[in-house]
Design an enzyme around this catalytic site. Structure first.
Site, PDB file in Angstrom:
ATOM      1  N   SER A  54       0.963  -1.179  -0.099  1.00 40.24           N
ATOM      2  CA  SER A  54       0.174   0.146  -0.016  1.00 40.24           C
ATOM      3  C   SER A  54       0.763   1.281  -0.154  1.00 40.24           C
ATOM      4  CB  SER A  54      -0.824  -0.039   1.262  1.00 40.24           C
ATOM      5  OG  SER A  54      -1.396   1.336   1.220  1.00 40.24           O
ATOM      6  N   THR A  97      -9.094  -1.427   1.691  1.00 43.91           N
ATOM      7  CA  THR A  97      -8.658  -1.741   0.279  1.00 43.91           C
ATOM      8  C   THR A  97      -9.140  -3.228   0.001  1.00 43.91           C
ATOM      9  OG1 THR A  97      -6.963  -1.509  -1.612  1.00 43.91           O
ATOM     10  CG2 THR A  97      -6.172  -2.014   0.890  1.00 43.91           C
ATOM     11  N   LYS A 151     -13.475  -3.916   0.218  1.00 47.96           N
ATOM     12  CA  LYS A 151     -14.316  -2.636   0.003  1.00 47.96           C
ATOM     13  C   LYS A 151     -15.883  -2.897  -0.025  1.00 47.96           C
ATOM     14  CE  LYS A 151     -10.727  -0.442  -2.762  1.00 47.96           C
ATOM     15  NZ  LYS A 151     -10.461   0.250  -4.213  1.00 47.96           N
ATOM     16  N   ASP A 175     -12.888   7.802  -4.033  1.00 52.17           N
ATOM     17  CA  ASP A 175     -12.138   7.766  -5.230  1.00 52.17           C
ATOM     18  C   ASP A 175     -13.276   8.732  -6.355  1.00 52.17           C
ATOM     19  OD1 ASP A 175     -10.850   4.742  -5.473  1.00 52.17           O
ATOM     20  OD2 ASP A 175     -12.026   5.129  -3.802  1.00 52.17           O
ATOM     21  N   ALA A 213     -15.427  -1.949 -16.902  1.00 53.67           N
ATOM     22  CA  ALA A 213     -16.530  -1.857 -16.263  1.00 53.67           C
ATOM     23  C   ALA A 213     -16.584  -2.771 -15.087  1.00 53.67           C
ATOM     24  CB  ALA A 213     -17.480  -2.676 -17.026  1.00 53.67           C
ATOM     25  N   GLY A 214     -15.158  -2.371 -14.411  1.00 51.11           N
ATOM     26  CA  GLY A 214     -14.967  -3.365 -13.059  1.00 51.11           C
ATOM     27  C   GLY A 214     -15.092  -2.262 -11.858  1.00 51.11           C
ATOM     28  N   GLY A 215     -14.576  -2.322 -10.891  1.00 55.98           N
ATOM     29  CA  GLY A 215     -14.746  -1.551  -9.621  1.00 55.98           C
ATOM     30  C   GLY A 215     -14.340  -0.196  -9.764  1.00 55.98           C
ATOM     31  N   TYR A 259      -1.666   4.624 -12.532  1.00 61.42           N
ATOM     32  CA  TYR A 259      -0.819   5.585 -11.968  1.00 61.42           C
ATOM     33  C   TYR A 259       0.708   4.890 -12.212  1.00 61.42           C
ATOM     34  CZ  TYR A 259      -2.004   2.913  -7.946  1.00 61.42           C
ATOM     35  OH  TYR A 259      -2.248   1.803  -6.982  1.00 61.42           O
TER      36      TYR A 259
END
Ligand code: NAP
Length: 283
Positions: free
Chosen positions: A21, A68, A72, A108, A133-135, A227
């Protein structure tokens, strides 16, 4: 941190695994920059231990915590209340402890929108195309809907599967296979194009979602929420075609800044957070 004492308030992140993390580095930088008396730690929580861990954090009077993968969605049933962003998305990434009552948020959405506003891009009345189309796509879609996008198309490799998983967004977003002519038409009129698939993420940096850049208007703003690397193949191709672009760093920093502000009431120094994040990423 200004030095841990008996008055230090506790914050952290729960996940499994958690050692990777980036949040402890990013949040600690912001806590130090603002000279806040808080400490932020990473806490490994196995899926079967989630209820006990959440009750433990409540009992220990943690001011709050991030949540996380893989917790979630599961954490929602263990909280006292969740906000509208979290309810629409079906996930929580930030919990605030108000005198023993736990409130769930999904920062988010703010993080994603921060990536646009930092570049001077507004959403209202814009036409958006979202890949995946995910989280993460759910947070992006809800952000675009909440900010009044005129039209939203989601491009995916498996449209029937995505129509099922995004059924609750069907009134606001059209789901198309990214191989078809209808999708090429949507791309041709897009003002904002967002990649939410992991295609191109380290280590598979040669991958990219299938976008025919000749179809995309040069004015379209292109956003990859990945990222790492800082410039994915998708984003580098967009740049080569003259598009204005942004990567997922501002979203990651923005969601963390919004979480810290919910816990402390202080608007953190996002440049300190970004610097710590880039250092942790080795950039
Ligand atoms: P996810 O829930 O697993 O969803 C991934 C989506 O991408 C699904 O629609 C999936 O389609 C599609 N996909 C995956 N592999 C594919 C492939 N090889 N070809 C075509 N489509 C593929 O993942 P997520 O949690 O949404 O995360 C997605 C990305 O967003 C990750 O790279 C993550 O690092 C990034 N992210 C960034 C931030 C930030 O703050 N910047 C926040 C969250 C996530 P199928 O359903 O067909 O598999």
């Amino acid at each position: 941190m200004i030095g841990v004492s008996g008055k230090t308030k506790n914050l952290g992140v729960i996940g499994w695994p958690i050692a990777h993390s980036l949040s402890p580095a990013m949040q600690t930088a912001a806590i130090s920059a603002a000279r806040l008396n808080y400490a932020y730690i990473a806490m490994p929580v196995r899926p079967e231990a989630l209820p006990a861990a959440v009750e433990g954090l409540r009992s220990l009077d943690f001011r709050g915590f991030n949540v996380t993968i893989p917790h979630k969605s599961a954490v929602m049933a263990l909280l006292d209340e969740v906000d509208e962003d979290a309810r629409r998305i079906g996930a929580v990434n930030t919990v605030v402890n108000e005198n023993g009552r736990l409130f769930g948020h999904k920062t988010d959405v703010t993080g994603f929108l921060r990536g646009l506003s930092r570049q001077g891009v507004t959403v209202r009345e814009k036409r958006a195309v979202v890949l995946g189309a995910g989280g993460a796509a759910r947070a992006v879609l809800w952000g675009l809907i909440r900010e009044g996008a005129a039209n939203i198309v989601v491009g995916v490799r498996n449209a029937p599967k995505a129509r099922e998983s995004l059924a609750d967004f069907s009134a606001d977003a059209e789901i198309l296979s990214w191989d078809g002519d209808a999708f090429a038409g949507a791309l041709a009129s897009a003002d904002i194009l967002v990649n939410t698939t992991p295609l191109g993420m380290t280590p598979k940096t040669e991958e990219a979602p299938p976008v025919d850049w000749d179809c995309v208007r040069p004015e379209a703003f292109v956003y990859d929420i990945i990222y790492t690397p800082g410039c994915t193949r998708f984003l580098c191709e967009a740049k080569e075609h003259g598009h204005r672009v942004t990567n997922g760093v501002a979203m990651l920093v923005g969601q963390g800044a919004e979480a810290l502000s919910l816990w402390t009431g202080v608007q953190p120094d996002e440049s300190a957070m970004e610097q710590a994040l880039l250092e942790a990423l080795g950039r």
